[in-house]
Design an enzyme around this catalytic site. Structure first.
Site, PDB file in Angstrom:
ATOM      1  N   TRP A 127       0.834  -1.197   0.000  1.00  0.00           N
ATOM      2  CA  TRP A 127       0.000   0.000   0.000  1.00  0.00           C
ATOM      3  C   TRP A 127       0.875   1.255   0.000  1.00  0.00           C
ATOM      4  CZ3 TRP A 127      -4.057   2.708  -1.004  1.00  0.00           C
ATOM      5  CH2 TRP A 127      -4.249   3.951  -0.378  1.00  0.00           C
ATOM      6  N   HIS A 184       6.393 -11.638  -0.570  1.00  0.00           N
ATOM      7  CA  HIS A 184       5.896 -10.304  -0.249  1.00  0.00           C
ATOM      8  C   HIS A 184       6.348  -9.890   1.157  1.00  0.00           C
ATOM      9  CE1 HIS A 184       3.141  -6.982  -1.134  1.00  0.00           C
ATOM     10  NE2 HIS A 184       2.754  -7.037   0.127  1.00  0.00           N
ATOM     11  N   ASP A 218       6.012 -13.212  -5.043  1.00  0.00           N
ATOM     12  CA  ASP A 218       4.947 -12.327  -4.581  1.00  0.00           C
ATOM     13  C   ASP A 218       3.714 -12.597  -5.441  1.00  0.00           C
ATOM     14  OD1 ASP A 218       3.232 -10.198  -3.972  1.00  0.00           O
ATOM     15  OD2 ASP A 218       4.891  -8.808  -3.647  1.00  0.00           O
TER      16      ASP A 218
END
Length: 330
Positions: free
Chosen positions: A131, A310, A282
């Site tokens: 994010w 990730h 990921d």
């Protein structure tokens, strides 16, 4: 992210010597950003050094002390802050009755500008993951003259296709965990937007309802990052609730962005040097986000790291990130 491509986990490991030594802030405070929000910030390293700001994942994880260690403290003025509603910022989204109406991407971008002006910084390097990479990209596209370089990892652009992958698309990869995740919402809500369905439960005033929803959401988050151990912060009920509320709040609203706008406007970043680091394991790679972003961003450097997922717990990822900040220090 999470088990999500929006949530970037920062891990502490004293056996990995490549990280810079632990340091403490030389300044910190609470910045009034309006709407009743106070945002926690801190500055570490060299007061006269090159300015860099770290953008944490989630939304909702808060900044970690580990983020300080990706920069040479003799060369960088390192800024960390907790985004609205999480970490040490107030009011906290983990409080029983939280109001998320003034917590949007536009608000976070405005908070960054207010913090930059408060600290007297003309330009800064943006360092973010998951994010945090979305927030960095949006900020840079809106304020390109305020960005010197960018170092991003766990790449995401805020598209619904990315969050749909995480809430539904990975169901075929982790069928048992996904069935439990899906069944955490009422049957009539299971065919729609699962983030919106969970948000409704998470905002329910009954603790039994919102606490179970937070636990169910975070269990799915852990399940879809099989390359990393369970996230320790999820052991805190208040953290779980704030994190799950903020993630579902943003995802159910398409990250408060026009669909695909980050990729469409990536050409605005052509003059900004950037390293884009992505683990080959990921799961965000399943829809090609890293390659689409690098293709849309002239001059950006995409580094795909084998056998890395990730998270930043793998030393090869840390080497790439610190190599980038070392290079940009001069």
């Amino acid at each position: 992210m999470t088990a999500l491509l929006y949530f970037w986990r920062v891990w502490e490991d004293e056996n990995v010597t490549r990280l810079y030594p632990e340091i403490e802030p030389y300044d910190h405070g609470m910045l009034d950003v309006g709407d009743g929000h106070l945002v926690y910030w801190e500055v570490c390293g060299n007061p006269d050094g090159k300015a860099a700001v770290t953008l944490h994942g989630g939304p909702g994880t808060g900044c970690s002390t580990g983020l300080r260690r990706y920069f040479d403290p003799a060369k960088y003025r390192i800024v960390l802050f907790d985004q609205r509603g999480c970490g040490r910022s107030t009011p906290h989204a983990g409080e029983p009755e939280a109001d998320l109406s003034t917590n949007t991407t536009d608000h976070l971008i405005a908070d960054m500008e207010r913090l930059r002006e408060h600290l007297g910084i003309e330009k800064w390097l943006l360092f973010g993951g998951s994010w945090g990479s979305v927030l960095a990209l949006v900020y840079a596209e809106r304020h390109p003259d305020r960005v010197s370089e960018m170092v991003l990892m766990g790449l995401a652009t805020g598209r619904r296709s990315e969050t749909d992958l995480l809430t539904r698309g990975l169901g075929g990869v982790f069928p048992e965990a996904w069935a439990k995740f899906r069944d955490g919402v009422p049957e009539e809500d299971r065919v729609g937007d699962l983030a919106a369905a969970y948000l409704k439960l998470l905002m329910d005033p009954d603790p039994a309802v919102h606490e179970k929803a937070a636990a169910d959401w975070c269990a799915w988050e852990d399940a879809i990052i099989p390359t990393s151990p369970p996230y320790k912060s999820f052991e805190s009920p208040k953290f779980r609730l704030a994190f799950a509320r903020l993630v579902t709040h943003y995802w159910s609203q398409g990250s408060f962005l026009d669909e695909g706008v980050v990729l469409r406007e990536a050409g605005k970043l052509a003059h900004i040097p950037a390293v884009l680091a992505e683990g080959s394991l990921d799961l965000s790679n399943l829809i090609g986000t890293p390659w689409e972003l690098a293709h849309a961003w002239p001059g950006s450097e995409l580094v795909v790291i084998d056998e890395v997922g990730h998270s930043t717990q793998d030393e090869p990822m840390r080497e790439v990130l610190i190599g980038a900040t070392d290079r940009f220090a001069s």
